[in-house]
Design a protein around this motif. Structure first.
Motif, short mmCIF file in Angstrom:
data_model
loop_
_atom_site.label_atom_id
_atom_site.label_comp_id
_atom_site.label_asym_id
_atom_site.label_seq_id
_atom_site.Cartn_x
_atom_site.Cartn_y
_atom_site.Cartn_z
N ARG A 1 37.43 28.50 34.49
CA ARG A 1 36.71 29.58 34.20
C ARG A 1 35.17 29.21 34.42
O ARG A 1 34.36 29.82 35.18
CB ARG A 1 36.82 30.25 32.86
N GLU A 2 34.80 28.20 33.95
CA GLU A 2 33.09 27.83 33.93
C GLU A 2 32.79 27.08 35.29
O GLU A 2 31.85 27.51 35.71
CB GLU A 2 32.94 26.78 32.79
N ARG A 3 33.75 26.43 35.82
CA ARG A 3 33.63 26.30 37.39
C ARG A 3 33.17 27.43 38.15
O ARG A 3 32.60 27.48 39.08
CB ARG A 3 34.63 25.20 37.88
N ALA A 4 34.14 28.53 37.97
CA ALA A 4 33.97 29.67 38.73
C ALA A 4 32.72 30.30 38.45
O ALA A 4 32.13 30.99 39.33
CB ALA A 4 35.32 30.45 38.48
N ASP A 5 32.39 30.32 37.17
CA ASP A 5 31.26 31.28 36.91
C ASP A 5 29.84 30.34 37.41
O ASP A 5 28.96 31.21 37.91
CB ASP A 5 31.09 30.96 35.33
N PRO B 1 40.90 34.71 43.62
CA PRO B 1 40.17 36.15 43.85
C PRO B 1 38.85 35.96 43.84
O PRO B 1 38.06 36.62 44.47
CB PRO B 1 40.75 36.89 43.01
N ARG B 2 38.17 35.30 42.92
CA ARG B 2 36.80 35.21 42.70
C ARG B 2 36.15 34.55 44.01
O ARG B 2 35.07 34.86 44.27
CB ARG B 2 36.49 34.59 41.33
N GLY B 3 36.62 33.44 44.23
CA GLY B 3 36.20 32.37 45.46
C GLY B 3 36.18 33.38 46.63
O GLY B 3 35.28 33.20 47.38
N LEU B 4 37.10 33.89 46.90
CA LEU B 4 37.36 34.71 48.10
C LEU B 4 36.56 35.92 48.26
O LEU B 4 36.05 36.36 49.23
CB LEU B 4 39.11 35.34 48.11
N LYS B 5 36.10 36.45 47.02
CA LYS B 5 35.10 37.59 47.23
C LYS B 5 33.88 37.13 47.54
O LYS B 5 32.87 37.68 48.26
CB LYS B 5 34.97 38.28 45.62
N LEU B 6 33.68 35.67 46.73
CA LEU B 6 32.21 35.08 47.31
C LEU B 6 32.30 34.73 48.79
O LEU B 6 31.22 34.80 49.35
CB LEU B 6 32.15 33.69 46.45
N GLY C 1 32.27 24.60 47.81
CA GLY C 1 33.18 25.25 46.88
C GLY C 1 32.84 25.01 45.50
O GLY C 1 31.95 24.32 45.01
N ALA C 2 33.87 25.29 44.83
CA ALA C 2 33.56 25.50 43.24
C ALA C 2 33.80 23.80 42.76
O ALA C 2 33.18 23.63 41.53
CB ALA C 2 34.48 26.21 42.61
N GLY C 3 34.39 22.95 43.24
CA GLY C 3 34.48 21.62 43.01
C GLY C 3 35.69 21.50 42.20
O GLY C 3 36.54 22.53 41.73
#
Length: 300
Positions: free
Chosen positions: A123-127, A178-183, A104-106
């Motif tokens: 945002r940086e975690r997601a990036d 949304p970004r994590g679900l896409k990944l 996961g993103a942490g």
């Protein structure tokens, strides 16, 4: 599809003082998988024993034969894709292809600052997570990888002979946004959630079920957007963080009721914490083992 039951064994016990026995017992009880948390320290356990996830899983791999093993979850907080890939390939080999990488993103807990850095923004975690996961996917499937990214790079990183599991070991991607679900839709073989954290303190079980229903629906949309059938992904619920966390392991009937409601949402695997006395995961060991042996037959 029948619902699989798994457990998570926190790395708080010395291997020769109960650690090994817990992993062996998990296999004896018939759990589908046993996972552990991949942190440097965690919440109320910070000032007590806490061992490394990958060494613990390596030891567990040599102490078991059939049990799937994995992290719930690893993150970029203190790891790099190049070194993590090498360790995962080794662990997959030692286990005979029984490893799942939960990732996961942490968050912004102790792991976020343990290396002396400032905590990353959401945002940086997601990036970072997106770049980390894409590079890790390549490292586990290609013999040599070079990559220059914003946050992570690799220069002819060799990963021979690769994973025992082909094309690589499975990813269980933890995500709700949304970004994590896409990944998860693009790279995952499974999706992991703990529910809606906003409901942890004052939410109701009914609200939690509806929140999870929404997450499953959004996962389906993300899969559709990437041209993938959502049925291809296992859907994993890590328990202990929903409003009914204090009652679901009270009896076999209580757990079967909880699990059945979530199976109806589409979940294919439910993970329960191995009991730890005097903690948030304090559960009667005898009831826990009864759930492990009796509940799966009632949920088939």
């Amino acid at each position: 599809m029948s619902l699989r039951l798994s457990t998570v064994i926190l790395p708080v016990h010395r291997w020769h003082e109960g650690g090994r026995e817990r992993w062996r017992r998990a296999e004896e009880l018939g759990f589908h998988a046993a996972y552990t948390y991949d942190h440097l320290s965690w919440r109320t356990f910070r000032d007590g024993p806490w061992f490394g996830a990958l060494p613990a899983l390596t030891a567990a791999a040599t102490a078991t034969e059939r049990l799937r093993l994995g992290t719930l979850v690893s993150s970029p907080n203190f790891r790099h894709p190049v070194t993590l890939a090498k360790e995962l390939i080794s662990l997959d080999d030692i286990s005979g292809g029984r490893i799942t990488l939960g990732i996961g993103a942490g968050g912004n807990g102790f792991d976020a600052t343990a290396l002396g850095q400032e905590p990353w923004t959401p945002r940086e975690r997601a990036d970072r997570f997106g770049e980390f996961l894409r590079l890790l996917d390549r490292l586990l499937t290609e013999a040599a990888v070079s990559h220059t990214g914003t946050h992570y790079s690799a220069d002819e990183a060799r990963n021979i002979p690769g994973c025992v599991q082909r094309p690589r070991l499975p990813f269980a991607v933890a995500a709700t946004g949304p970004r994590g679900l896409k990944l998860a839709a693009r790279h995952g073989q499974a999706w992991v959630t703990t529910g809606d954290p906003k409901l942890y303190e004052e939410g109701t079980p009914e609200q939690s079920v509806e929140a999870l229903r929404g997450q499953v629906e959004r996962l389906g949309k993300s899969c559709a957007d990437t041209g993938r059938d959502v049925a291809e992904l296992d859907k994993v619920l890590l328990t202990g963080f929903t409003p009914d966390r204090n009652t679901l392991l009270g009896s076999v009937d209580a757990f079967v009721d909880f699990a059945g409601r979530h199976q109806e949402l589409g979940f294919t695997e439910i993970v329960i914490h191995w009991p730890i006395p005097d903690s948030d995961f304090a559960t009667d060991q005898a009831v826990f083992e009864k759930i492990a042996t009796e509940a799966p037959g009632q949920l088939a």
